[in-house]
Design an enzyme around this catalytic site. Structure first.
Site, PDB file in Angstrom:
ATOM      1  N   PRO A 144      -5.770 -10.417 -30.271  1.00  0.00           N
ATOM      2  CA  PRO A 144      -4.509  -9.965 -30.878  1.00  0.00           C
ATOM      3  C   PRO A 144      -3.320 -10.512 -30.089  1.00  0.00           C
ATOM      4  O   PRO A 144      -3.248 -10.343 -28.869  1.00  0.00           O
ATOM      5  CB  PRO A 144      -4.580  -8.441 -30.723  1.00  0.00           C
ATOM      6  CG  PRO A 144      -5.449  -8.215 -29.517  1.00  0.00           C
ATOM      7  CD  PRO A 144      -6.437  -9.361 -29.497  1.00  0.00           C
ATOM      8  N   THR A 145      -2.427 -11.203 -30.769  1.00  0.00           N
ATOM      9  CA  THR A 145      -1.234 -11.712 -30.080  1.00  0.00           C
ATOM     10  C   THR A 145      -0.005 -11.429 -30.936  1.00  0.00           C
ATOM     11  O   THR A 145      -0.034 -11.612 -32.161  1.00  0.00           O
ATOM     12  CB  THR A 145      -1.351 -13.227 -29.792  1.00  0.00           C
ATOM     13  OG1 THR A 145      -1.672 -13.932 -30.989  1.00  0.00           O
ATOM     14  CG2 THR A 145      -2.438 -13.505 -28.746  1.00  0.00           C
ATOM     15  N   SER A 147      -2.290  -7.927 -34.115  1.00  0.00           N
ATOM     16  CA  SER A 147      -1.528  -7.142 -33.138  1.00  0.00           C
ATOM     17  C   SER A 147      -0.581  -6.160 -33.823  1.00  0.00           C
ATOM     18  O   SER A 147      -0.082  -6.432 -34.922  1.00  0.00           O
ATOM     19  CB  SER A 147      -0.705  -8.111 -32.276  1.00  0.00           C
ATOM     20  OG  SER A 147       0.315  -7.430 -31.600  1.00  0.00           O
ATOM     21  N   GLN A 200      -5.224  -4.090 -33.591  1.00  0.00           N
ATOM     22  CA  GLN A 200      -4.921  -3.739 -32.189  1.00  0.00           C
ATOM     23  C   GLN A 200      -3.726  -2.802 -32.160  1.00  0.00           C
ATOM     24  O   GLN A 200      -2.671  -3.103 -32.727  1.00  0.00           O
ATOM     25  CB  GLN A 200      -4.619  -5.009 -31.378  1.00  0.00           C
ATOM     26  CG  GLN A 200      -4.170  -4.739 -29.946  1.00  0.00           C
ATOM     27  CD  GLN A 200      -2.657  -4.652 -29.813  1.00  0.00           C
ATOM     28  OE1 GLN A 200      -1.929  -5.370 -30.494  1.00  0.00           O
ATOM     29  NE2 GLN A 200      -2.166  -3.758 -28.961  1.00  0.00           N
ATOM     30  N   TYR A 224      -0.783  -0.669 -30.178  1.00  0.00           N
ATOM     31  CA  TYR A 224       0.064  -0.279 -29.059  1.00  0.00           C
ATOM     32  C   TYR A 224       0.606   1.100 -29.400  1.00  0.00           C
ATOM     33  O   TYR A 224       1.064   1.319 -30.532  1.00  0.00           O
ATOM     34  CB  TYR A 224       1.265  -1.231 -28.921  1.00  0.00           C
ATOM     35  CG  TYR A 224       1.012  -2.513 -28.178  1.00  0.00           C
ATOM     36  CD1 TYR A 224       0.273  -2.545 -27.001  1.00  0.00           C
ATOM     37  CD2 TYR A 224       1.562  -3.716 -28.637  1.00  0.00           C
ATOM     38  CE1 TYR A 224       0.078  -3.735 -26.307  1.00  0.00           C
ATOM     39  CE2 TYR A 224       1.368  -4.909 -27.949  1.00  0.00           C
ATOM     40  CZ  TYR A 224       0.626  -4.904 -26.781  1.00  0.00           C
ATOM     41  OH  TYR A 224       0.439  -6.079 -26.101  1.00  0.00           O
ATOM     42  N   THR A 235      -4.959  -1.074 -26.821  1.00  0.00           N
ATOM     43  CA  THR A 235      -4.612  -1.832 -25.613  1.00  0.00           C
ATOM     44  C   THR A 235      -4.024  -0.881 -24.572  1.00  0.00           C
ATOM     45  O   THR A 235      -3.080  -0.137 -24.852  1.00  0.00           O
ATOM     46  CB  THR A 235      -3.620  -2.964 -25.955  1.00  0.00           C
ATOM     47  OG1 THR A 235      -4.280  -3.877 -26.834  1.00  0.00           O
ATOM     48  CG2 THR A 235      -3.171  -3.708 -24.700  1.00  0.00           C
ATOM     49  N   LYS A 282      -9.096  -1.955 -24.816  1.00  0.00           N
ATOM     50  CA  LYS A 282      -8.824  -3.288 -24.249  1.00  0.00           C
ATOM     51  C   LYS A 282      -7.947  -3.175 -23.005  1.00  0.00           C
ATOM     52  O   LYS A 282      -6.971  -2.426 -23.003  1.00  0.00           O
ATOM     53  CB  LYS A 282      -8.106  -4.136 -25.311  1.00  0.00           C
ATOM     54  CG  LYS A 282      -7.638  -5.510 -24.845  1.00  0.00           C
ATOM     55  CD  LYS A 282      -7.116  -6.303 -26.042  1.00  0.00           C
ATOM     56  CE  LYS A 282      -6.660  -7.702 -25.670  1.00  0.00           C
ATOM     57  NZ  LYS A 282      -5.297  -7.764 -25.165  1.00  0.00           N
ATOM     58  N   HIS A 321      -4.945  -9.197 -19.657  1.00  0.00           N
ATOM     59  CA  HIS A 321      -3.834  -9.623 -20.511  1.00  0.00           C
ATOM     60  C   HIS A 321      -3.421 -11.055 -20.141  1.00  0.00           C
ATOM     61  O   HIS A 321      -2.241 -11.390 -20.153  1.00  0.00           O
ATOM     62  CB  HIS A 321      -2.656  -8.659 -20.378  1.00  0.00           C
ATOM     63  CG  HIS A 321      -1.933  -8.398 -21.674  1.00  0.00           C
ATOM     64  ND1 HIS A 321      -2.059  -7.233 -22.390  1.00  0.00           N
ATOM     65  CD2 HIS A 321      -1.064  -9.148 -22.385  1.00  0.00           C
ATOM     66  CE1 HIS A 321      -1.291  -7.278 -23.462  1.00  0.00           C
ATOM     67  NE2 HIS A 321      -0.672  -8.443 -23.488  1.00  0.00           N
ATOM     68  N   ARG A 357      -0.358 -11.685 -17.974  1.00  0.00           N
ATOM     69  CA  ARG A 357       0.980 -11.434 -18.512  1.00  0.00           C
ATOM     70  C   ARG A 357       1.501 -10.040 -18.159  1.00  0.00           C
ATOM     71  O   ARG A 357       2.575  -9.648 -18.610  1.00  0.00           O
ATOM     72  CB  ARG A 357       0.975 -11.604 -20.039  1.00  0.00           C
ATOM     73  CG  ARG A 357       0.865 -13.051 -20.464  1.00  0.00           C
ATOM     74  CD  ARG A 357       0.504 -13.182 -21.921  1.00  0.00           C
ATOM     75  NE  ARG A 357       1.608 -13.037 -22.861  1.00  0.00           N
ATOM     76  CZ  ARG A 357       2.437 -14.009 -23.220  1.00  0.00           C
ATOM     77  NH1 ARG A 357       2.313 -15.200 -22.680  1.00  0.00           N
ATOM     78  NH2 ARG A 357       3.382 -13.798 -24.112  1.00  0.00           N
ATOM     79  N   ASP A 392     -11.767 -11.229 -22.197  1.00  0.00           N
ATOM     80  CA  ASP A 392     -10.840 -12.351 -22.397  1.00  0.00           C
ATOM     81  C   ASP A 392     -10.053 -12.592 -21.124  1.00  0.00           C
ATOM     82  O   ASP A 392     -10.276 -11.926 -20.116  1.00  0.00           O
ATOM     83  CB  ASP A 392      -9.910 -12.112 -23.603  1.00  0.00           C
ATOM     84  CG  ASP A 392      -8.858 -11.025 -23.373  1.00  0.00           C
ATOM     85  OD1 ASP A 392      -8.411 -10.798 -22.237  1.00  0.00           O
ATOM     86  OD2 ASP A 392      -8.452 -10.400 -24.378  1.00  0.00           O
ATOM     87  N   GLY A 421      -8.132 -16.356 -19.953  1.00  0.00           N
ATOM     88  CA  GLY A 421      -8.326 -17.652 -19.300  1.00  0.00           C
ATOM     89  C   GLY A 421      -9.406 -18.537 -19.895  1.00  0.00           C
ATOM     90  O   GLY A 421      -9.677 -19.601 -19.356  1.00  0.00           O
TER      91      GLY A 421
HETATM   92  C1  LIG Z   1       1.698 -14.925 -26.769  1.00  0.00           C
HETATM   93  C2  LIG Z   1       0.762 -13.776 -26.485  1.00  0.00           C
HETATM   94  C3  LIG Z   1       0.977 -12.552 -27.092  1.00  0.00           C
HETATM   95  C4  LIG Z   1       0.107 -11.489 -26.852  1.00  0.00           C
HETATM   96  N1  LIG Z   1       0.301 -10.309 -27.514  1.00  0.00           N
HETATM   97  C5  LIG Z   1      -0.602  -9.307 -27.372  1.00  0.00           C
HETATM   98  C6  LIG Z   1      -0.497  -8.132 -28.164  1.00  0.00           C
HETATM   99  O1  LIG Z   1       0.394  -8.002 -28.972  1.00  0.00           O
HETATM  100  N2  LIG Z   1      -1.434  -7.161 -27.973  1.00  0.00           N
HETATM  101  C7  LIG Z   1      -2.472  -7.292 -27.069  1.00  0.00           C
HETATM  102  O2  LIG Z   1      -3.296  -6.388 -26.942  1.00  0.00           O
HETATM  103  N3  LIG Z   1      -2.590  -8.409 -26.332  1.00  0.00           N
HETATM  104  C8  LIG Z   1      -1.699  -9.423 -26.474  1.00  0.00           C
HETATM  105  N4  LIG Z   1      -1.864 -10.577 -25.768  1.00  0.00           N
HETATM  106  C9  LIG Z   1      -3.059 -10.721 -24.895  1.00  0.00           C
HETATM  107  C10 LIG Z   1      -4.242 -11.237 -25.705  1.00  0.00           C
HETATM  108  O3  LIG Z   1      -4.713 -10.299 -26.623  1.00  0.00           O
HETATM  109  C11 LIG Z   1      -5.429 -11.593 -24.821  1.00  0.00           C
HETATM  110  O4  LIG Z   1      -5.715 -10.507 -23.957  1.00  0.00           O
HETATM  111  C12 LIG Z   1      -5.189 -12.844 -23.987  1.00  0.00           C
HETATM  112  O5  LIG Z   1      -4.277 -13.714 -24.589  1.00  0.00           O
HETATM  113  C13 LIG Z   1      -6.516 -13.560 -23.776  1.00  0.00           C
HETATM  114  O6  LIG Z   1      -6.421 -14.550 -22.802  1.00  0.00           O
HETATM  115  P1  LIG Z   1      -6.179 -16.109 -23.124  1.00  0.00           P
HETATM  116  O7  LIG Z   1      -4.847 -16.200 -23.796  1.00  0.00           O
HETATM  117  O8  LIG Z   1      -6.186 -16.740 -21.794  1.00  0.00           O
HETATM  118  O9  LIG Z   1      -7.304 -16.544 -24.026  1.00  0.00           O
HETATM  119  C14 LIG Z   1      -0.995 -11.645 -25.960  1.00  0.00           C
HETATM  120  C15 LIG Z   1      -1.189 -12.885 -25.353  1.00  0.00           C
HETATM  121  C16 LIG Z   1      -0.338 -13.940 -25.606  1.00  0.00           C
HETATM  122  C17 LIG Z   1      -0.621 -15.268 -24.946  1.00  0.00           C
END
Ligand SMILES: Cc1cc2nc3c(=O)[nH]c(=O)nc-3n(C[C@H](O)[C@H](O)[C@H](O)COP(=O)(O)O)c2cc1C
Length: 386
Positions: free
Chosen positions: A79-80, A108, A129, A131, A156, A250, A274, A277, A303, A305
């Site tokens: 989810p992003t 997301s 997902q 929040y 999350t 998560k 995350h 991040r 997840d 990396g």
């Molecule tokens: C641009 C971006 C936005 C993201 N937004 C969310 C989100 O809205 N909700 C969430 O649970 N994780 C979010 N994540 C984390 C991802 O779900 C996930 O944990 C992570 O990107 C996986 O690692 P990877 O990017 O190295 O594959 C986000 C990650 C990125 C890169």
């Protein structure tokens, strides 16, 4: 790059070329000194494969069964939020790429398209997902995801407070994306991206916008990641009662939290930091995977990396049931929309299959830690010399 992209890193280059740097920074950035991003990658370099020879590898199968449902590969789209800033209707493009690949797509809370819009545009397996900004908003979102046919709910847990994302702060990045002079200049240098936004307009947070109302307060809370910081184990029990289908948590990074989450009614966990991040020195989920596997039998997803098929196979061998893919597929989306995302998924599947063949294993179910050795100097020496 004139030739066809061969791997995720080629797609990263294409994404960087197409996106204004403010948007690429949002996609790419970690927190503080961005040590976590590098650490998440470095752990994979400490594991090596120990291949079996003389096994018949002519037929291989990378499909898995998760919660009783077959999927074509051991990956899911993570989810992003704000995928619409990378590509117009980015969530729908990703959901369709996932459907084409036969894997689940996770939407997301901070998506650009709404729960209902995405459900209306794909038939593939979709997870939602969550929040939790407030319990009242969460209740509504959960009810919507249930009504729209999402099969699993993912809570999350690692965004109770904001991560210190200095790139975004320096760039003054937020929603609605504002046409500041620097973005305009940046946009002129990236016409392919800018054209999309001139035609379609800037994306919003789809779940908080409807034909008759803009829930600007919720939008602001999501944007500034103002979450319900009181959310505790008791609150997890509350959420459990709201959602009759499988629930996953998560952001788990301790085996004991995984055990407790299952004890409180979760059906599985997603080990994640995350992708660096939130907390620059959070442990890599790979470092807690084996211990967590030894303590729970329920599905463990992971997840943070993963960029190569070999990374994915290493996690599966250590006991993960599947891997969530974030950046890799977003690079594909940002570079070429749905086709790019679909191509990245194919690349990863090809790489997974190739590694299985390389190590003499014919199915994901047969993977085990036996296929791995951890890098350590002592491996170079015979037992007698240690
Ligand atoms: C641009 C971006 C936005 C993201 N937004 C969310 C989100 O809205 N909700 C969430 O649970 N994780 C979010 N994540 C984390 C991802 O779900 C996930 O944990 C992570 O990107 C996986 O690692 P990877 O990017 O190295 O594959 C986000 C990650 C990125 C890169």
């Amino acid at each position: 790059m004139s030739s066809k992209p061969l791997d995720v890193f080629d797609y990263r280059k294409l994404a960087r070329r197409r996106l204004p740097h403010i948007i690429f920074d949002f996609l790419e950035g970690g927190v503080d000194d961005e040590k976590g991003l590098a650490h998440n990658r470095a752990v994979f370099e400490r594991l090596f494969f120990s291949p079996h020879r003389f096994t018949n590898i002519s037929k291989r199968d990378i499909s898995i069964k998760l919660f009783g449902r077959k999927q074509a590969a051991p990956i899911l789209i993570a989810p992003t939020g704000m995928n619409g800033v990378l590509w117009h209707n980015g969530d729908i493009a990703l959901a369709q790429a996932a459907e084409q690949a036969g894997i689940p797509f996770l939407l997301s809370t901070a998506s650009s398209s709404s729960i209902e819009e995405v459900a209306g545009r794909t038939k593939g397996d979709k997870w939602f997902q969550l929040y939790v900004m407030s319990r009242a908003i969460a209740e509504k979102l959960v009810a919507r995801a249930l009504a729209a046919g999402y099969s699993r709910l993912v809570l999350t847990t690692d965004v109770a407070v904001n991560g210190n994302r200095e790139r975004d702060a320096r760039n003054n990045f937020g929603l609605p994306v504002k046409y500041t002079p620097s973005l305009l200049l940046d946009g002129i240098k990236h016409p392919a991206w800018s054209m999309g936004f001139l035609i379609h307009g800037m994306p919003t947070l789809g779940n908080f916008v409807s034909a008759d109302a803009h829930d600007t307060q919720s939008q602001a809370a999501v944007m500034s990641r103002q979450m319900d910081a009181t959310f505790d184990w008791k609150a997890l029990r509350w959420l459990r009662k709201l959602w009759p289908r499988e629930l996953l948590v998560k952001g788990i990074l301790r085996a004991e939290d995984a055990v407790r989450a299952i004890g409180e009614g979760a059906d599985g966990v997603i080990l994640s930091n995350h992708t660096g991040r939130q907390n620059d020195f959070a442990i890599s989920p790979m470092q807690v995977l084996a211990e967590t596997r030894s303590k729970i039998s329920q599905p463990i997803l992971i997840d943070s990396g993963f960029r190569r098929g070999s990374d994915i196979v290493k996690a599966l061998a250590l006991g993960a049931d599947a891997v969530l893919i974030g950046h890799a597929v977003l690079y594909g989306l940002a570079a070429r929309g749905r086709a790019g995302a679909a191509d990245v998924l194919q690349i990863l599947c090809r790489e997974i299959d190739n590694i299985l063949a390389q190590i003499g294993c014919t199915s994901i179910a047969d993977l085990s830690p036996d296929y791995l050795r951890e890098d350590s100097r002592s491996l170079l020496l015979p037992d007698t010399a240690r």
